[in-house]
Design an enzyme around this catalytic site. Structure first.
Site, PDB file in Angstrom:
ATOM      1  N   ASP A   1      -7.535  10.977  11.185  1.00 45.58           N
ATOM      2  CA  ASP A   1      -7.595  10.577   9.778  1.00 45.58           C
ATOM      3  C   ASP A   1      -8.473   9.337   9.623  1.00 45.58           C
ATOM      4  OD1 ASP A   1      -7.140  10.978   7.116  1.00 45.58           O
ATOM      5  OD2 ASP A   1      -5.105  10.168   7.087  1.00 45.58           O
TER       6      ASP A   1
ATOM      7  N   LYS B   1       5.237   0.022   7.901  1.00 42.88           N
ATOM      8  CA  LYS B   1       4.981   1.316   7.261  1.00 42.88           C
ATOM      9  C   LYS B   1       6.261   2.129   7.298  1.00 42.88           C
ATOM     10  CE  LYS B   1       1.065   3.245   7.318  1.00 42.88           C
ATOM     11  NZ  LYS B   1      -0.079   4.118   7.052  1.00 42.88           N
TER      12      LYS B   1
ATOM     13  N   GLY C   1       0.811  -1.209   0.000  1.00 38.50           N
ATOM     14  CA  GLY C   1       0.000   0.000   0.000  1.00 38.50           C
ATOM     15  C   GLY C   1       0.842   1.255   0.000  1.00 38.50           C
TER      16      GLY C   1
ATOM     17  N   GLY D   1       0.178   5.171   1.119  1.00 42.30           N
ATOM     18  CA  GLY D   1      -0.825   6.039   1.723  1.00 42.30           C
ATOM     19  C   GLY D   1      -0.278   7.423   1.971  1.00 42.30           C
ATOM     20  N   GLY D   2      -1.100   8.243   2.591  1.00 38.59           N
ATOM     21  CA  GLY D   2      -0.708   9.608   2.864  1.00 38.59           C
ATOM     22  C   GLY D   2       0.575   9.694   3.672  1.00 38.59           C
ATOM     23  N   PHE D   3       0.790   8.764   4.572  1.00 40.17           N
ATOM     24  CA  PHE D   3       1.927   8.874   5.467  1.00 40.17           C
ATOM     25  C   PHE D   3       3.145   8.074   5.028  1.00 40.17           C
ATOM     26  CE2 PHE D   3      -1.508   9.976   8.408  1.00 40.17           C
ATOM     27  CZ  PHE D   3      -1.037  11.202   8.814  1.00 40.17           C
ATOM     28  N   GLY D   4       3.004   7.248   4.042  1.00 38.81           N
ATOM     29  CA  GLY D   4       4.172   6.492   3.633  1.00 38.81           C
ATOM     30  C   GLY D   4       3.777   5.215   2.917  1.00 38.81           C
ATOM     31  N   THR D   5       4.792   4.404   2.640  1.00 37.50           N
ATOM     32  CA  THR D   5       4.548   3.164   1.927  1.00 37.50           C
ATOM     33  C   THR D   5       4.484   2.009   2.913  1.00 37.50           C
ATOM     34  OG1 THR D   5       6.891   3.169   1.570  1.00 37.50           O
ATOM     35  CG2 THR D   5       5.533   3.790  -0.290  1.00 37.50           C
ATOM     36  N   VAL D   6       3.690   1.012   2.590  1.00 32.37           N
ATOM     37  CA  VAL D   6       3.501  -0.111   3.499  1.00 32.37           C
ATOM     38  C   VAL D   6       3.977  -1.394   2.815  1.00 32.37           C
ATOM     39  CG1 VAL D   6       1.868  -1.344   4.947  1.00 32.37           C
ATOM     40  CG2 VAL D   6       1.471   1.048   4.415  1.00 32.37           C
TER      41      VAL D   6
END
Ligand SMILES: *[C@@H]1O[C@H](CO)[C@@H](O)[C@H](O)[C@H]1NC(C)=O
Ligand SMILES: *[C@@H]1O[C@H](CO)[C@@H](O)[C@H](O)[C@H]1NC(C)=O
Ligand SMILES: *[C@@H]1O[C@H](CO)[C@@H](O)[C@H](O)[C@H]1NC(C)=O
Ligand SMILES: *[C@@H]1O[C@H](CO)[C@@H](O)[C@H](O)[C@H]1NC(C)=O
Ligand SMILES: *[C@@H]1O[C@H](CO)[C@@H](O)[C@H](O)[C@H]1NC(C)=O
Ligand SMILES: *[C@@H]1O[C@H](CO)[C@@H](O)[C@H](O)[C@H]1NC(C)=O
Length: 671
Positions: A470, A373, A351, A353-358
């Site tokens: 969020d 993450k 994934g 997302g807004g905060f980083g990659t997972v």
């Protein structure tokens, strides 16, 4: 002369020119290849180039048949750049703990007459060692140390050698983990395939040597970067090849694939097609007494060596920790996370997302599946305070919150380790991906209730109030039993730390940001309730919070639900994929509750405790005020969301539906 002839001749000269300046080859295995071998070297039936047969004191060489015009360009005094890439394996004989290494060589001839075995690696001998007339450039992959002549770093090392067996630059065989100064050992003599790159920059006069295991693609930072001008070393034409030798100890040395390019980057190899080195079977019994003697004499040496390696590596790889990091029970070791995610490989990405990659990972310590993450911390300050907070968030435990197992900080990244939740995020199940699975109403209702319980825990049931900031469908993860788990809690705080107090930032995702949040920038439990209301509408309608229809522009989901309500049929807003299989009362209640929660006036919104009561049927929802109020709402929401964001912002959000961070100043500018 006719012009066509001119052209032909011109073309011919061009060809000659191009021909003269380009030289490259690639072998994915050596079946039917034109490689020239001598001594103990041969191409075995699987297509592997074997440099030494399993005999003691034997030498083997292999060369590409053609000479490389390494100094034949116009600037004849300067050696051209070159690049070579190969995959090798060193298999120690079963009974011994291994022999000498091998070397990549550039030499004026296809052979090394008079060369000796042992540590001369089949290239030099005691007479010519060190002579400038050798014109030999070599990179050794050596597995033995403790020679009298040398100053090699340790028994598992790589070195650059010019005209002599002593290296001018040498490093223990390691590779740098991308974007860090952390090294990982590459054990040369385990029989495993290993990749190696040697790059010479003829303009800047630099040799780079890089190695990595097969699973790790070429590391950014070379193991050895050594400034040296090869022009005086190399002659006009050179041959590229490999040399290996055994001594009192023996190993089999295999080259499994090889590419080379003059003045450019060596071609990639087809790693899947390469042969592998066979495991070494015991040698014949004739030698067994010798072998036993060898085992006896070398095993003690090897045990010492291994012990020394171990201590050496422990010292080298010790992560540099600041005092405050030492007693954090939730801190993970970077190497474990790196190994768990196979080096943060793209294939493990689950994934963005807004905060980083997972990344998905399997912890080497206990085999547990985790989601890691990775948040770039370049722009983040106040890491220490944040980590303190993570430590406290790590104590949060709730069935409907994704469990945060811990964290790890490197120079560039903050890594958060969560339990792995198998069924992905709610938004993808609802509308993002074309999936066969359609969540039933009961499943959806169950998910909604779970998330409400999780949010209630954050707001009221833990030692301190945690505002999620969020809440959105992509932060709701669905576990194996189709229960919802809320992720990313507390993360929005990340952006608060270290920010100047006069530039308040609104954190959240378009479509979920309460109107007062854009005015005051102050998140509260009530702004979480707003976002939860939007989530309720999504779940019941199966639509994203902002709907883009061609020709109509953007439509806010809440407005559309209100429209249905005003037209007297709120059931029209229900997800058609439910095929009318649901309890009317429940669906209506959820849609109504969604509207109440996402009311533009915070006072009108319930608390999560009240929400739970409605969902459990303990209290019935107050009658939702329709028409006049409703149209106010539409206006208000429209002005908050649609006029405020420029068309550009909406285009961006159309792609991701998440812009993560919107500063209130940019909102004001948009007005
Ligand atoms: C190598 O490349 C440089 C720049 O592209 C060129 O000037 C030079 O002639 C090339 N040399 C050879 C030997 O191909
Ligand atoms: C290994 O190669 C050497 C040199 O060619 C040869 O003399 C010897 O017989 C070979 N040994 C085996 C076991 O094939
Ligand atoms: C080389 O040939 C052998 C048998 O002829 C075959 O088994 C092997 O797969 C081939 N290797 C490659 C890399 O093509
Ligand atoms: C060789 O390289 C150096 C530096 O890269 C350059 O200054 C010099 O002109 C080159 N020599 C020739 C003959 O091209
Ligand atoms: C060699 O490595 C350095 C980094 O250490 C890099 O900047 C340079 O481009 C590399 N040169 C070649 C020819 O790979
Ligand atoms: C390291 O970075 C290089 C260049 O960006 C990339 O090609 C390579 O795949 C990376 N290696 C790993 C293990 O991530």
């Amino acid at each position: 002369m006719d012009s066509p002839y001119c052209l032909v001749i011109l073309a011919f000269f061009c060809f000659i020119l191009v021909k003269a300046q380009s030289f490259d080859f690639v072998y994915n295995g050596f079946n039917n290849s034109d490689i020239i071998t001598d001594g103990g070297a041969f191409i075995n039936p699987s297509g592997a180039l074997k440099l030494t047969n399993r005999t003691y004191h034997v030498i083997g060489h292999a060369f590409h048949p053609n000479h490389i015009p390494i100094k034949s360009s116009t600037s004849a005094k300067n050696a051209s750049s070159f690049s070579t890439y190969f995959v090798f394996a060193i298999v120690p004989l079963a009974e011994t703990s291994g022999g000498f290494g091998f070397a990549f060589t550039l030499s004026p001839n296809r052979g090394f007459p008079g060369a000796q075995s042992n540590h001369f690696l089949g290239v030099f001998n005691s007479m010519n060692n060190g002579k400038d007339t050798n014109h030999i450039f070599m990179v050794e992959f050596d597995t033995v140390n403790g020679r009298n002549e040398g100053v090699d770093a340790d028994g598992n090392h790589i070195g650059i050698n010019i005209n002599r067996v002593e290296s001018i630059a040498s490093q223990s065989a390691d590779y740098y983990i991308n974007n860090t100064d952390i090294t990982e050992q590459v054990y040369l003599q385990k029989g495993e395939s290993i990749q190696a790159w040697i790059d010479y920059d003829g303009v800047n006069k630099v040799v780079n040597v890089t190695v990595s295991p097969m699973l790790v693609s070429k590391p950014i930072k070379p193991l050895i970067t050594h400034k040296i001008d090869l022009s005086p070393v190399l002659t006009e034409n050179m041959y590229a090849g490999f040399s290996a030798a055994t001594g009192d100890k023996a190993s089999s040395h295999y080259i499994l694939g090889w590419s080379f390019r003059l003045n450019g980057t060596a071609d990639p190899l087809n790693l899947a097609k390469l042969p592998t080195a066979p495991p070494e079977e015991p040698t014949s019994s004739k030698n067994s007494h010798l072998k036993r003697a060898l085992i006896a004499s070398f095993s003690s040496v090897i045990i010492l060596l291994v012990g020394a390696f171990y201590i050496y590596r422990r010292i080298r790889q010790h992560e540099v920790l600041e005092d405050w990091e030492l007693d954090c029970p939730h801190r993970f070791r970077y190497r474990d996370l790196y190994n768990a995610t196979r080096g943060f490989k793209d294939s493990e990405l689950i994934g963005v997302g807004g905060f980083g990659t997972v990344y998905k990972g399997v912890l080497p310590t206990n085999g547990a599946e985790v989601a890691v993450k990775k948040i770039s911390s370049n722009s983040l300050q106040g890491m220490r305070e944040f980590v303190a907070e993570i430590e406290s968030l790590g104590r949060l435990r709730h069935k409907h919150l994704v469990n945060l197992q811990g964290w790890c900080k490197t120079k560039n990244d903050l890594l958060l380790v969560y339990d792995y939740v198998p069924n992905g995020s709610l938004d993808s199940l609802l509308y993002r991906q074309k999936r066969d699975i359609v969540l039933t109403w009961d499943q959806r209702f169950n998910i909604i209730k779970g998330i409400a319980a999780g949010l209630l825990y954050l707001h009221e049931e833990w030692d301190q109030v945690v505002i999620h900031r969020d809440v959105k469908s992509s932060n709701v993860l669905i576990d194996g039993e189709l229960n919802g788990q809320l992720g990313d809690f507390g993360l929005a705080r990340l952006y608060d730390h270290g920010k100047n107090s006069h530039t308040t930032n609104v954190v959240g995702t378009i479509g979920y940001i309460a109107p007062e949040l854009t005015r005051t920038g102050k998140a509260s439990t009530s702004t979480d309730v707003y976002a939860y209301g939007v989530l309720l509408l999504e779940v019941a309608s199966g639509r994203p919070p902002i709907i883009y229809e061609s020709g109509k522009g953007a439509l806010v989901l809440a407005d559309w639900v209100i429209e249905c309500l005003q037209l007297g049929n709120i059931i029209d807003a229900v997800d058609p994929r439910l095929n009318s299989v649901y309890a009317d009362k429940e669906v209506q209640m959820v849609l109504g509750l969604g509207l109440v929660c996402s009311h533009s006036r915070p006072e009108a919104r319930p608390t999560m405790k009240q929400v739970m009561k409605y969902l459990n049927g303990d209290e019935s929802l107050p009658v939702f005020e329709q028409s006049s109020n409703g149209s106010d709402r539409v206006d208000e929401i429209t002005s908050k969301f649609l006029e405020v964001f420029t068309t550009d912002t909406i285009n961006i959000s159309r792609r991701s539906l998440s812009i993560g961070q919107i500063s209130s100043s940019s909102l004001n500018a948009g007005r």
